[in-house]
Design an enzyme around this catalytic site. Sequence first.
Site, PDB file in Angstrom:
ATOM      1  N   SER A 293       0.764  -1.152   0.040  1.00 54.28           N
ATOM      2  CA  SER A 293      -0.047  -0.363  -0.128  1.00 54.28           C
ATOM      3  C   SER A 293       0.380   1.277  -0.224  1.00 54.28           C
ATOM      4  O   SER A 293       0.449   1.885  -0.562  1.00 54.28           O
ATOM      5  CB  SER A 293      -0.493  -0.173   1.836  1.00 54.28           C
ATOM      6  OG  SER A 293      -2.027  -1.128   1.227  1.00 54.28           O
TER       7      SER A 293
ATOM      8  N   GLU B 199       4.937  -0.616  14.937  1.00 58.16           N
ATOM      9  CA  GLU B 199       5.390   0.181  14.347  1.00 58.16           C
ATOM     10  C   GLU B 199       6.409   1.651  14.734  1.00 58.16           C
ATOM     11  O   GLU B 199       7.335   1.846  14.681  1.00 58.16           O
ATOM     12  CB  GLU B 199       4.392   1.614  13.634  1.00 58.16           C
ATOM     13  CG  GLU B 199       3.038   0.925  12.710  1.00 58.16           C
ATOM     14  CD  GLU B 199       2.094   0.573  13.478  1.00 58.16           C
ATOM     15  OE1 GLU B 199       2.370   0.225  14.519  1.00 58.16           O
ATOM     16  OE2 GLU B 199       1.158  -0.279  12.860  1.00 58.16           O
TER      17      GLU B 199
ATOM     18  N   HIS C  33      -1.388   7.683   3.353  1.00 53.18           N
ATOM     19  CA  HIS C  33      -3.091   7.630   3.700  1.00 53.18           C
ATOM     20  C   HIS C  33      -3.001   8.489   4.329  1.00 53.18           C
ATOM     21  O   HIS C  33      -4.459   8.409   5.613  1.00 53.18           O
ATOM     22  CB  HIS C  33      -3.185   5.725   3.678  1.00 53.18           C
ATOM     23  CG  HIS C  33      -3.597   4.948   2.774  1.00 53.18           C
ATOM     24  ND1 HIS C  33      -2.191   4.521   2.227  1.00 53.18           N
ATOM     25  CD2 HIS C  33      -3.993   3.904   2.117  1.00 53.18           C
ATOM     26  CE1 HIS C  33      -2.227   3.614   1.297  1.00 53.18           C
ATOM     27  NE2 HIS C  33      -2.990   3.314   1.675  1.00 53.18           N
TER      28      HIS C  33
ATOM     29  N   ASP D 116     -11.679   2.589   4.437  1.00 52.46           N
ATOM     30  CA  ASP D 116     -11.747   1.564   5.152  1.00 52.46           C
ATOM     31  C   ASP D 116     -11.818   2.727   6.832  1.00 52.46           C
ATOM     32  O   ASP D 116     -12.390   2.109   7.636  1.00 52.46           O
ATOM     33  CB  ASP D 116      -9.981   2.129   5.236  1.00 52.46           C
ATOM     34  CG  ASP D 116      -9.643   0.433   5.138  1.00 52.46           C
ATOM     35  OD1 ASP D 116     -10.128  -0.081   4.534  1.00 52.46           O
ATOM     36  OD2 ASP D 116      -8.188   0.951   4.525  1.00 52.46           O
TER      37      ASP D 116
END
Lengths: 310, 275
Positions: free
Chosen positions: A32, A53, A104, A112
Site C-alpha cells: 500500500s 510501528e 493514506h 476504510d
Amino acid sequence: MIATRDAYGQALLELGRENERIVALDADLSGSTKTGLFAREFPGRFFNAGIAEANMVGMAAGLAAGGMIPFASTFAVFAAGRAFEQIRQSVAYPRMNVKIVATHGGITVGEDGGSHQSVEDLAIMRALPNMTVLCPADGPETTAAIRAAAAFAGPVFIRLGRSKVPIVFTDGAADFRIGRGSVLRPGTDLTFITTGMMSAQALAAAAILQEENISARVLHLGTVKPLDVDLVLQAARETGAVVTAEEHSVIGGLGGAVCETLAEGFPVPVERVGLRDVFGVSGLAEELLIHFGLTPSHLVEAAERVLLRK
Amino acid sequence: MLATEAVRELEDTARHLRVEILKMLNTAKSGHTGGSLSAIDVLTVLFFHQMRHDPSNPRWEERDRFVLSKGHAAPALYACLAQAGYFSRDDLKTLRRLGSHLQGHPDMNKTPGVEVCTGSLGQGLSQAVGLALAARLQGRSSRTYVLLGDGEVQEGQIWEAAMAAAHYGLDRLCVVLDANALQIDGEVAKVMNVAPLGPKFLAFNWQVLEVDGHDVQAIARAFAEAEQTEGRPTMIIARTVKGKGVPFFEHKASYHGVPPSDDELGRALEHLGHS
C-alpha cells in the site's frame, strides 16, 4: 492523475539505485505504501518490521545513527499516532536523519473509514521541534520532495495520499525547495493557501471565481513546516484575505500555521477549510470530499465569505 | 578467564566509579542513584574490558556501540565515559545543570561517547537493532551492546524489538538486563510481574545467559560467550542489587530517583573506603 504514494514508490526505487545508503522500512503495508517496489529490487536494504510501528521507527533511528538514510513508511494514522513518541524521542529530539513517509493521509483513504483516516498528523508532527513537514500536491512534487528529503540532513515527515490526484506541477516541480511555497496562480482579491491535494481543488475554485470577476491567488505550500512566512505575509499584504484549505483538521495543521503567522505578522480575515474537529467516516473518496466540504465549490463559498469580511 | 589481577583492577575501577556516581548525584541534588549503582559493574566490564572503543576518536567507525536503554542510569554511563577519557572528570560536577553537556538523560548530540538519545524507556533496544543492521549492511564487525532495566521490559516496544533482533539473526547484538527487581513504585514482581525473564527471551529465539551482575569475572565470561554465538542475539540477565555498594541504599525502591544527601554521601564514601 497519479497517487502521490505511487510517485513515492518510484522515487524511492530510483534513490535506492543511486545511493546504497538508502534503506527502507515498512510495517506490513509495503504493498500500500509502495515501498514494495524498493523491497523487490533491494531485499537486503529493506526491513519489514511487521505490524510494529514503534519498533520500525526505533530501528530507523538506529540505522540512521549507523550512517544509513532510512525511509520508514506506514499509514499516516499509525506513523504520527501509534509511533508518535518514538518519532519524538528517537528521531526528532536527537535530530536523526530519518524520513517518515506517511501514506493514506486524510479522508481520501475512503472506505476504510475514520479509524484509518488521519486528520491530525500534520498538527502533531508540526508541534515537534527539529521536524520538517512536507505535504506535496501531486506526483511530480512528491518525487521532488522525496529527493529533497533524502538530500536533507535531519528528520522529515512526508504526508502522502492514497487516491489518484490531478497533476498540478506540469513542469515537474523542478524548483522544489524545502521551506518554499509555490504561487500556482496569481491573484489580487484573496489568496487560497493550500497544501497537499487541496491545491488542485483551489486551482479549480480560482477558475470558478474568475467567472465572477474575482481574482484569487493560489499559494501552495508543499512544506507545512518550516512555513514559507515571506510568501504567506506577502499574500496577506497584497490580497488582504486568505482562505486556507487542507485535507486535515482545521486545528493545528496548515490553517493553524497560517493563522499563527498572520496574527503576529499581518492580520487579515481568514477562513479555514478542512475537517471541523471531527473524525472521518467510510465512503468513496469523492463522496467524502463533498461530505466534509472540501470541493472547489466549498472553496468558492469560503472565498465569498472571506471577501465579505475584508 | 580474566587473570586475578585483571579482576582486581576492574573491581577497583567499579569501586571508584561508585564514588564518582555518588559524588555527582550529591552535587546535582537530583538523579537516579539505585539503578546507577546496580548497573555499574556491568558497565565497568563493558567499557574497561569488553568493548572496542577509542575515547580519543569517539566516532571511530569500527567501534562497538553501547546503548543505555535505561537512560536514567546516565550517571553510571557518564562516570565510565569520564574515566575512559571522553571528557574531563571535572565535567561530572555539572551533571543536570543548565549549559552542561551532561543532560539528565543521555544525549548523543551533547556528550562525546553517547551513541543515541535515550530516557523514554523501551526505545533503546529498537535503536540498537537498527545500529546492528547498519553495521551488517556496511560490513563492519562492530558489536552492539545494550543495557535494559527489568522494569523497562514492561514496555511493549521491547518485545517488538526482541522479535526483530531474533528475526534478523543479529548475533553481534548483546543485551544486558539489569535485573535489580525494583522500579519506582516498588517491586517489579508486584507492580507488573515480568518473570520468568529467561524463558521469555528463549521463546523469542535469543540465547539467554544468567549471571551475578556484580561478579566481574562472570560478566566478562558471559560477554565472551556471547561473542562466540552465531545466528541469534544474546540476552545476559544480570541479577543485581539496586543501590549496590552502599548498604543503606541496597534493595530500596525509595532510592530509585533520589540523590544521596551530604550525610549519606559521607557515610557511603566511608563504606567504599574513600576518604
